[in-house]
Scaffold this motif. Structure first.
Motif, short mmCIF file in Angstrom:
data_model
loop_
_atom_site.label_atom_id
_atom_site.label_comp_id
_atom_site.label_asym_id
_atom_site.label_seq_id
_atom_site.Cartn_x
_atom_site.Cartn_y
_atom_site.Cartn_z
N SER A 272 0.83 -1.20 0.00
CA SER A 272 0.00 0.00 0.00
C SER A 272 0.86 1.25 0.00
O SER A 272 1.85 1.33 0.73
CB SER A 272 -0.91 0.02 1.23
OG SER A 272 -1.82 -1.07 1.18
N GLY A 273 0.49 2.20 -0.83
CA GLY A 273 1.23 3.45 -0.91
C GLY A 273 0.30 4.60 -1.22
O GLY A 273 -0.92 4.50 -1.09
N ASP A 274 0.90 5.70 -1.64
CA ASP A 274 0.18 6.95 -1.79
C ASP A 274 -0.43 7.07 -3.19
O ASP A 274 0.30 7.09 -4.19
CB ASP A 274 1.13 8.12 -1.53
CG ASP A 274 0.41 9.42 -1.28
OD1 ASP A 274 -0.52 9.73 -2.04
OD2 ASP A 274 0.77 10.12 -0.31
N GLY A 275 -1.75 7.17 -3.25
CA GLY A 275 -2.43 7.30 -4.53
C GLY A 275 -2.03 8.55 -5.29
O GLY A 275 -2.04 8.56 -6.53
N ASP A 276 -1.66 9.61 -4.56
CA ASP A 276 -1.20 10.83 -5.24
C ASP A 276 0.12 10.57 -5.97
O ASP A 276 0.37 11.15 -7.03
CB ASP A 276 -1.02 11.96 -4.24
CG ASP A 276 -2.33 12.42 -3.63
OD1 ASP A 276 -3.38 12.24 -4.28
OD2 ASP A 276 -2.31 12.95 -2.50
N VAL A 277 0.95 9.72 -5.41
CA VAL A 277 2.20 9.36 -6.08
C VAL A 277 1.90 8.59 -7.36
O VAL A 277 2.50 8.85 -8.41
CB VAL A 277 3.11 8.53 -5.15
CG1 VAL A 277 4.32 7.98 -5.90
CG2 VAL A 277 3.56 9.38 -3.96
N LEU A 278 0.96 7.65 -7.29
CA LEU A 278 0.60 6.91 -8.50
C LEU A 278 0.08 7.84 -9.58
O LEU A 278 0.46 7.71 -10.76
CB LEU A 278 -0.46 5.85 -8.17
CG LEU A 278 -0.94 5.01 -9.36
CD1 LEU A 278 0.20 4.25 -10.01
CD2 LEU A 278 -2.06 4.05 -8.93
N GLU A 279 -0.75 8.81 -9.22
CA GLU A 279 -1.25 9.76 -10.20
C GLU A 279 -0.11 10.54 -10.84
O GLU A 279 -0.11 10.81 -12.05
CB GLU A 279 -2.25 10.71 -9.55
CG GLU A 279 -3.57 10.04 -9.17
CD GLU A 279 -4.57 11.04 -8.59
OE1 GLU A 279 -4.28 12.25 -8.62
OE2 GLU A 279 -5.62 10.59 -8.09
N ALA A 280 0.90 10.92 -10.03
CA ALA A 280 2.05 11.65 -10.56
C ALA A 280 2.87 10.78 -11.50
O ALA A 280 3.37 11.25 -12.52
CB ALA A 280 2.92 12.17 -9.42
N VAL A 281 3.02 9.49 -11.16
CA VAL A 281 3.74 8.58 -12.04
C VAL A 281 3.02 8.46 -13.38
O VAL A 281 3.64 8.53 -14.44
CB VAL A 281 3.89 7.19 -11.37
CG1 VAL A 281 4.42 6.16 -12.36
CG2 VAL A 281 4.84 7.27 -10.18
N ILE A 282 1.71 8.29 -13.32
CA ILE A 282 0.93 8.15 -14.55
C ILE A 282 1.06 9.41 -15.42
O ILE A 282 1.21 9.33 -16.64
CB ILE A 282 -0.54 7.86 -14.23
CG1 ILE A 282 -0.67 6.48 -13.57
CG2 ILE A 282 -1.41 7.94 -15.48
CD1 ILE A 282 -2.04 6.20 -12.99
N ALA A 283 1.04 10.58 -14.75
CA ALA A 283 1.15 11.85 -15.48
C ALA A 283 2.60 12.21 -15.78
O ALA A 283 2.85 13.18 -16.49
CB ALA A 283 0.50 12.96 -14.66
N GLU A 284 3.54 11.44 -15.23
CA GLU A 284 4.98 11.70 -15.37
C GLU A 284 5.32 13.12 -14.91
O GLU A 284 5.98 13.89 -15.60
CB GLU A 284 5.45 11.42 -16.79
CG GLU A 284 5.23 9.96 -17.17
CD GLU A 284 6.09 9.50 -18.34
OE1 GLU A 284 7.30 9.33 -18.13
OE2 GLU A 284 5.56 9.32 -19.43
N LYS A 285 4.86 13.43 -13.70
CA LYS A 285 5.15 14.70 -13.05
C LYS A 285 6.01 14.47 -11.81
O LYS A 285 6.20 13.34 -11.37
CB LYS A 285 3.84 15.39 -12.65
CG LYS A 285 2.95 15.79 -13.82
CD LYS A 285 1.69 16.48 -13.32
CE LYS A 285 0.81 16.92 -14.49
NZ LYS A 285 -0.44 17.59 -14.00
N ALA A 286 6.53 15.55 -11.26
CA ALA A 286 7.30 15.45 -10.02
C ALA A 286 6.46 14.80 -8.93
O ALA A 286 5.25 15.05 -8.83
CB ALA A 286 7.76 16.84 -9.58
N LEU A 287 7.09 13.97 -8.11
CA LEU A 287 6.34 13.21 -7.11
C LEU A 287 6.00 14.07 -5.90
O LEU A 287 6.84 14.81 -5.40
CB LEU A 287 7.17 12.02 -6.63
CG LEU A 287 7.58 11.00 -7.69
CD1 LEU A 287 8.39 9.89 -7.03
CD2 LEU A 287 6.36 10.42 -8.40
N PRO A 288 4.77 13.97 -5.41
CA PRO A 288 4.43 14.60 -4.14
C PRO A 288 4.97 13.76 -2.98
O PRO A 288 5.41 12.63 -3.18
CB PRO A 288 2.91 14.59 -4.15
CG PRO A 288 2.57 13.34 -4.91
CD PRO A 288 3.63 13.23 -5.98
N PRO A 289 4.95 14.31 -1.76
CA PRO A 289 5.37 13.50 -0.61
C PRO A 289 4.46 12.29 -0.46
O PRO A 289 3.25 12.37 -0.67
CB PRO A 289 5.21 14.46 0.58
CG PRO A 289 5.20 15.83 -0.02
CD PRO A 289 4.58 15.68 -1.37
#
Length: 292
Positions: free
Chosen positions: A97-114
């Protein structure tokens, strides 16, 4: 392209990357697919194994797992010679389990949030590589690093991804430290060069220069203080959804910084005097403020 590769395609991609590949048993069909979905796949996750007796024993552990966490624990184990051992394919118990906001950033190829939440199952979404290292300051051999870059780049190329699709476990799940001693920003730079046909740089060394700014002490955050570090902190607070700024952030420490940091502390679960808006070492480390 988020459709996962077939096992044969996965093998072909790794071999084309120029790494030595060893296949272990029934790796093509060894998975946890009966426990949940496998895919859509959105990126590559890098781990370190932790302490080990022998490399062979660690490869077998990653293949079979243990009572409380059945294997496979990854798709490939990268040993210290740079050999990639294939131990499973499909859903594997590696990301958790991890951070869904990080997954969204990976999908969008943007800088990772905390990574401050554990609200999303990562096992369907990442190819996982366990890289043999104690995680206790052990050096990373050049051959191993090169293999880590190459397999990451090859999978990105196969899917049409950029290097921002590669993350460390420590960027996904709160409290994780793997891969220890590796700056993931430097790692992604090496992967990007490999994707673009260049040679990886001379390795990603242990963090002689910290990837993130060290905690400067609570007394640093007081009226009258001006610093690029405060701007960098504010930008991370905004990225984490905690910005309370009407304008900025800027280099001067203000009440807006304090209110924003208090929102960050509350997001981490702090209450009362522990959410007073003055940074402390634990909340600061979780914020991951880049060195300005």
């Amino acid at each position: 392209m988020a459709q996962q590769l077939s096992a044969d395609q996965f093998l072909a991609v790794l071999k084309k990357a120029g790494v030595r590949v060893v296949e272990h048993g029934d790796w093509r069909t060894r998975n946890r697919n009966h426990k949940g979905p496998w895919g859509p796949v959105n990126g590559v996750m890098i781990h370190h194994t932790g302490p080990y007796a022998t490399e062979a024993a660690m490869v077998e552990l990653c293949r079979t797992g243990y009572t409380s966490l059945p294997g496979p624990l990854c798709h490939g184990v990268i040993d210290r010679t740079g050999t990639v051992h294939l131990v499973g394919y499909g859903r594997a118990n590696h990301a958790g389990s991890g951070d869904g906001d990080v997954l969204e950033a990976v999908i969008a190829e943007k800088a990772l949030p905390p990574d401050n939440e554990a609200d999303t199952d990562g096992n369907p979404h990442f190819y996982g590589f366990e890289c043999i290292n104690t995680g206790g300051g052990q050096a990373w051999p050049q051959a191993q690093l090169d293999a880590m870059y190459k397999v990451s780049a090859a999978l990105c190329q196969a899917h049409g991804w950029g290097a921002r699709s590669v993350i460390g476990h420590k960027e996904w799940q709160p409290g994780k430290t793997d891969p220890a001693g590796i700056s993931m920003d430097d790692f992604r730079t090496a992967v990007a060069k490999a994707i673009n046909g260049g040679q990886p740089p001379n390795g990603t060394p242990p963090e002689d220069t910290p990837e993130y700014a060290p905690f400067p002490g609570a007394d640093y955050f007081r009226p009258g203080r001006r610093s690029p570090l405060i701007t960098a902190m504010g930008e991370r607070l905004v990225a984490g959804g905690c910005g309370k700024y009407s304008e900025g952030p800027g280099p001067a420490w203000t009440d807006a910084d304090r209110r924003s940091y208090a929102a960050w502390q509350r997001k981490l679960g702090y209450t009362g005097d522990d959410a007073d808006g003055i940074p402390g070492p634990t909340s600061w480390a979780k914020l991951r403020v880049p060195t300005p």
